[in-house]
Scaffold this active site. Structure first.
Site, PDB file in Angstrom:
ATOM      1  N   PRO A   1       0.770  -1.248   0.000  1.00 42.07           N
ATOM      2  CA  PRO A   1       0.000   0.000   0.000  1.00 42.07           C
ATOM      3  C   PRO A   1       0.800   1.298   0.000  1.00 42.07           C
ATOM      4  CG  PRO A   1       0.122  -0.865   2.223  1.00 42.07           C
ATOM      5  CD  PRO A   1       0.842  -1.855   1.346  1.00 42.07           C
ATOM      6  N   CYS A   2       2.130   1.224  -0.100  1.00 48.71           N
ATOM      7  CA  CYS A   2       2.924   2.454   0.050  1.00 48.71           C
ATOM      8  C   CYS A   2       2.615   3.510  -1.009  1.00 48.71           C
ATOM      9  CB  CYS A   2       4.413   2.129   0.076  1.00 48.71           C
ATOM     10  SG  CYS A   2       4.997   1.255  -1.386  1.00 48.71           S
ATOM     11  N   LYS A   3       2.134   3.102  -2.201  1.00 48.67           N
ATOM     12  CA  LYS A   3       1.834   4.062  -3.267  1.00 48.67           C
ATOM     13  C   LYS A   3       0.334   4.315  -3.447  1.00 48.67           C
ATOM     14  CE  LYS A   3       6.216   4.089  -4.417  1.00 48.67           C
ATOM     15  NZ  LYS A   3       6.696   3.382  -5.611  1.00 48.67           N
TER      16      LYS A   3
END
Length: 288
Positions: free
Chosen positions: A237-239
């Site tokens: 989910p970092c982006k």
């Protein structure tokens, strides 16, 4: 030495403060309350999804105990991802700040159309083959055949039997897909659990075949599910917030506003770009 996922779990527990007011339009992130609202609406729009819970020791206190994650099960996957994504026009793609490729927001609706076109072509091909087969068959009246000839023909048929490998039969796969709320990144997170036709879980290598090559290297990790005792492929989910913000801004240029309850409908549209051959329901009637 702690693994990345264990460190991330610790960050979730003690990390960022809980969102108390909506920052959706400024950041693309949502609060736990907005996640639940969006989950309820996803289930309303696409009833194949449902809320699920888990053992108390694995529950997150920022979500209701009965709404720990969303799940849809037995989702068909009939093709490998490279078979579809390799044919996409380069104009469909944009790169985020980290260099990862995603389907351009304005073109997200084109992938389902492309899949539908391919399906129609396959059906047309089957019909043509069927017609050719029937035209080759001739009925000859008054033609006698001896018992010895029948027996000989049967032996030839038995010898003509070939294995699945020889004819390259494509067996269907199915996936269970879950969506959790990531408290550290303040976005949803998708987890994939794949199965072969015989019910055995797919290997890491096999699951990688069902993920877009553009995303496999940089945005997918194979880790245990946080609520279930299974190993899964997870789209990191970092982006997510960055891509969601871009799509929300794109909607704004056309005087459209994303309601919090529709967050997951939009979110799953861009996730679909990473797993284009897994045919999960994400309310295709919802448009950007």
């Amino acid at each position: 030495m702690l693994s990345y996922e264990k460190k991330h779990k610790m960050r979730e527990k003690i990390g960022k403060k809980r969102i108390t007011k909506s920052i959706l339009f400024e950041t693309g992130k949502i609060s736990p309350e907005e996640f639940v609202l969006a989950g309820d609406n996803l289930i309303f729009k696409s009833p194949t999804w449902r809320w699920a819970t888990c053992s108390k020791s694995k529950q997150n206190d920022w979500l209701p105990s009965e709404k720990q994650f969303l799940i849809t099960e037995h989702v068909p996957c009939l093709k490998r991802a490279h078979e579809l994504t390799s044919g996409l026009d380069k104009d469909f793609i944009f790169e985020d700040e980290g260099g990862d490729s995603w389907i351009s927001p304005e073109n997200l609706d084109e992938i389902p159309k492309k899949k539908e076109e391919e399906k129609e072509k396959e059906e047309e091909k089957k019909e043509e083959e069927k017609e050719e087969t029937s035209s080759d068959e001739e009925v000859v009246e008054g033609f006698d055949i001896s018992d010895d000839e029948i027996e000989s023909a049967n032996e030839e048929d038995e010898n003509a039997i070939v294995s699945d490998e020889e004819v390259d039969i494509v067996k269907s796969r199915t996936y269970n897909i879950t969506i959790t709320y990531d408290k550290y990144y303040q976005t949803p997170r998708v987890w994939l659990q794949g199965y072969r036709e015989d019910g055995q879980q797919l290997t890491t290598k096999e699951m990688s075949e069902d993920i877009s090559p553009d995303h496999f290297e940089s945005t997918v990790t194979f880790v245990p599910h946080p609520h279930l005792e299974v190993k899964t492929a997870s789209i990191h989910p970092c982006k997510h917030a960055h891509v969601m913000k871009r799509m929300i801004d794109e909607m704004g240029t056309r005087n459209k506003v994303l309601e919090s309850k529709n967050y997951l409908l939009l979110f799953l549209k861009f996730i679909f770009a990473a797993i284009p051959t897994i045919n999960f329901d994400f309310a295709q009637g919802f448009e950007l």
